[in-house]
Design a protein around this motif. Sequence first.
Motif, mmCIF file in Angstrom:
data_model
loop_
_atom_site.group_PDB
_atom_site.id
_atom_site.type_symbol
_atom_site.label_atom_id
_atom_site.label_comp_id
_atom_site.label_asym_id
_atom_site.label_seq_id
_atom_site.Cartn_x
_atom_site.Cartn_y
_atom_site.Cartn_z
ATOM 1 N N ASN A 13 81.529 -15.268 -80.696
ATOM 2 C CA ASN A 13 81.225 -14.207 -79.721
ATOM 3 C C ASN A 13 82.333 -13.158 -79.622
ATOM 4 O O ASN A 13 82.515 -12.530 -78.583
ATOM 5 N N ALA A 14 83.061 -12.921 -80.722
ATOM 6 C CA ALA A 14 84.146 -11.930 -80.712
ATOM 7 C C ALA A 14 83.625 -10.538 -80.393
ATOM 8 O O ALA A 14 84.266 -9.788 -79.647
ATOM 9 N N GLU A 15 82.473 -10.167 -80.928
ATOM 10 C CA GLU A 15 81.945 -8.828 -80.680
ATOM 11 C C GLU A 15 81.635 -8.626 -79.201
ATOM 12 O O GLU A 15 81.993 -7.601 -78.610
ATOM 13 N N GLU A 16 81.004 -9.600 -78.589
ATOM 14 C CA GLU A 16 80.707 -9.527 -77.151
ATOM 15 C C GLU A 16 81.992 -9.428 -76.344
ATOM 16 O O GLU A 16 82.113 -8.594 -75.439
ATOM 17 N N ALA A 17 82.969 -10.262 -76.676
ATOM 18 C CA ALA A 17 84.240 -10.262 -75.949
ATOM 19 C C ALA A 17 84.948 -8.918 -76.099
ATOM 20 O O ALA A 17 85.448 -8.355 -75.117
ATOM 21 N N PHE A 18 84.981 -8.361 -77.312
ATOM 22 C CA PHE A 18 85.708 -7.115 -77.527
ATOM 23 C C PHE A 18 84.987 -5.907 -76.955
ATOM 24 O O PHE A 18 85.629 -4.941 -76.546
ATOM 25 N N ASN A 19 83.678 -5.942 -76.888
ATOM 26 C CA ASN A 19 82.974 -4.874 -76.171
ATOM 27 C C ASN A 19 83.320 -4.924 -74.685
ATOM 28 O O ASN A 19 83.492 -3.884 -74.043
ATOM 29 N N MET A 66 98.336 -3.974 -79.758
ATOM 30 C CA MET A 66 97.028 -4.145 -80.362
ATOM 31 C C MET A 66 96.530 -5.540 -80.001
ATOM 32 O O MET A 66 97.246 -6.528 -80.192
ATOM 33 N N LEU A 67 95.312 -5.607 -79.456
ATOM 34 C CA LEU A 67 94.635 -6.883 -79.238
ATOM 35 C C LEU A 67 93.704 -7.059 -80.428
ATOM 36 O O LEU A 67 92.901 -6.182 -80.734
ATOM 37 N N MET A 68 93.824 -8.200 -81.122
ATOM 38 C CA MET A 68 93.080 -8.421 -82.356
ATOM 39 C C MET A 68 92.329 -9.741 -82.280
ATOM 40 O O MET A 68 92.708 -10.626 -81.508
ATOM 41 N N ALA A 69 91.268 -9.868 -83.093
ATOM 42 C CA ALA A 69 90.486 -11.102 -83.059
ATOM 43 C C ALA A 69 89.600 -11.245 -84.275
ATOM 44 O O ALA A 69 89.419 -10.307 -85.052
ATOM 45 N N SER A 70 89.013 -12.436 -84.378
ATOM 46 C CA SER A 70 87.980 -12.718 -85.372
ATOM 47 C C SER A 70 87.088 -13.831 -84.844
ATOM 48 O O SER A 70 87.443 -14.542 -83.899
ATOM 49 N N ASP A 71 85.912 -13.947 -85.452
ATOM 50 C CA ASP A 71 85.061 -15.117 -85.242
ATOM 51 C C ASP A 71 85.540 -16.162 -86.236
ATOM 52 O O ASP A 71 85.391 -15.989 -87.448
#
Length: 144
Positions: A13-19, A66-71
Amino acid sequence: MTKLNTYLNFPGNAEEAFNFYKSVFGGEFFMLQRYKDGPKTDGCGSAPPELAEKILHVSLPIGDNMLMASDALPPMCPPVTVGSNVSLSLHPESEAEGRRLFDALSAGGTVQMPYQPMFWGAIFGMCSDRFGVQWMVNYELPKA
């Protein structure tokens, strides 16, 4: 001077979290790359089709950071465990400084990925130090 940023791993759910984070902090994504956009073959193998739309890497500027992430999803990565899904990401100014930091932090710890050239134009490695803290070292190669 080396920069320090935070890297988060999500169980899909990285996309949901980053939105959500974008709505809180404002701004625009610096990068958003999906697994389908990654290399077709690498040391870990290609991502399976069901991961194609999941986030390989996303970054959101917050001030000078920068806040960064991945699934982080199997079979590409071990399952995410809340509490161990945060890494500190170092961005040194030289390859040699990156090597020094990686070697020092991984001494007595565990290397998950050796410090080596990567497809995105960086020298990158991941390790846990002897205290269990997770680190990423990413030296961006100069553009030709």
